[in-house]
Enzyme design. Sequence first.
Site, short mmCIF file in Angstrom:
data_model
loop_
_atom_site.label_atom_id
_atom_site.label_comp_id
_atom_site.label_asym_id
_atom_site.label_seq_id
_atom_site.Cartn_x
_atom_site.Cartn_y
_atom_site.Cartn_z
N VAL A 65 0.86 -1.19 0.00
CA VAL A 65 0.00 0.00 0.00
C VAL A 65 0.89 1.23 0.00
O VAL A 65 1.82 1.33 0.81
CB VAL A 65 -0.94 0.02 1.23
CG1 VAL A 65 -1.74 1.31 1.27
CG2 VAL A 65 -1.87 -1.18 1.22
N ALA A 110 4.47 4.09 2.92
CA ALA A 110 4.02 2.85 2.28
C ALA A 110 4.20 1.72 3.27
O ALA A 110 4.84 1.89 4.31
CB ALA A 110 4.83 2.58 1.01
N LYS A 111 3.65 0.58 2.99
CA LYS A 111 3.89 -0.61 3.80
C LYS A 111 3.55 -1.82 2.95
O LYS A 111 2.75 -1.73 2.02
CB LYS A 111 3.00 -0.59 5.06
CG LYS A 111 3.53 -1.41 6.20
CD LYS A 111 4.64 -0.66 6.92
CE LYS A 111 5.23 -1.44 8.05
NZ LYS A 111 6.16 -0.64 8.84
N GLY A 112 4.16 -2.95 3.29
CA GLY A 112 3.86 -4.18 2.56
C GLY A 112 3.78 -5.35 3.52
O GLY A 112 4.21 -5.24 4.68
N ASP A 151 10.57 -5.17 8.26
CA ASP A 151 9.62 -4.96 9.36
C ASP A 151 9.53 -6.31 10.08
O ASP A 151 10.46 -7.13 9.97
CB ASP A 151 8.27 -4.48 8.81
CG ASP A 151 7.36 -3.93 9.90
OD1 ASP A 151 7.65 -2.86 10.45
OD2 ASP A 151 6.36 -4.59 10.25
#
Length: 422
Positions: A65, A110-112, A151
């Site tokens: 995202v 953003a992050k995944g 992460d």
Amino acid sequence: MSELKRQSEITMLETARHFFDVAAERLKLEAPLRTLLRYPKRKLIVVFPIAMDDGSVQHFEGYRVQHHPILGPTKGGIRYHPDVSLEEVEALAILMTWKCAVAQLPFGGAKGGVKCNPLELSVGEIERITRRYAAEIAPIIGPEIDIPAPDVFTGEREMAWIVDTISMHHNSTFMPGLVTGKPKVLGGSEGRDAATGRGGYFVLQETLKQLNMKLEGARVAVQGFGNVGSSIARFCVEGGAKLIGVSDARGGIYNPKGLDPIAVKEHERRTGSVARCKETETITNQELLELECDILVPAAIEDQITKSNASKIRAKVILELANGPTTLEADRVLYDRGMVVIPDILANSGGVTVSYFEWVQDRAFYFWSADRVDRRLRRFMVSAFQRVWEMAQRERVDLRTAAYIVAVDRVARAARARGLYA
Ligand code: NAD
């Protein structure tokens, strides 16, 4: 997060939106900008097959995202966890936008994530998942587009596989600025390992100065003893504080006379947990959070301080090194009880700040010493703290609301300056 909790408490996504709305209201943000910034720009869901070691084929679901690339390329970690969901990734992407803006980094958020349980996968299976996920998200990743990082349950090993895979797709020998948190031999930065704990420590020092509190002799309790929790514990003890309790997913330990973070880490390395470290009393995670102490550091996972335990917290200062450790309801209780909460988007921004340094070094192909990284990190963290503290004084609000006002204002000003491409 359990289903029960989801039903009874506001989610991390709703919390992130709530604080955005509060800041937008204070800043009198125009309606189109509110709509633009309330929702992510891009949400990608990928489903891909993986050949498992036993000869079967399993399908995995992954997400990326991108909240908003207004200040620059988007940036954020990739997490592997069985509970990863699109909603969680979206919330974390939004937090990244505000975190980068508070720190004045030229990035959006953003992050995944991939829904999987790395504890039940072989190294070969994790490598195949990582490379295939990287290939699936490659069209929207790049040093000037979106830059992933580690992460939960990903680290420099996975970052090396991602940079290798996507570089191959681009017919490039090597694109170092593509991800951060890489091994040093592949362009990783000095100081990245302890950056989040170190940055949090700098912010804590500044907060204590403002509150006329001393770190020397202060009692500190830390939830989570991974990368972030163990570093902040070490820095606090080096600064003269007394570490009275720590915990991890398997339980906690307490010693009012003080724990040695290096000995606890050693015990954790040997046994897989801090639990049952010698000369300590066993406590639960709940008891750790409720210990009578001066500084409480949630450094594990989200939603740990909730409406059911907020009234029992007995710390003076809460340094949020985890992302989203306090629910919205709990935040209100802590505020009403006069506790000082140093919000995640300020407290844990040292990690993304040194990731920014890594990206800068990779783009210049010129690498800095550990001292230089440390000095620059301190400068960034102290000025981020000052911006937030001054905003809190000026607007007479808590530090979290102040941090959101600082962040939303910066992104909104950039969006206005860029104008509307309709
Ligand atoms: P990590 O995986 O190294 O450590 C996590 C620790 O939390 C472990 O000790 C684990 O046992 C413990 N834990 C997990 N579930 C728990 C539970 N239910 N109760 C108590 N302890 C539990 O992860 P990390 O990199 O140290 O990250 C910790 C937090 O900090 C996460 O919220 C992460 O998103 C946030 N964060 C990390 C960075 C970074 O640079 N690593 C940067 C910003 C924010």
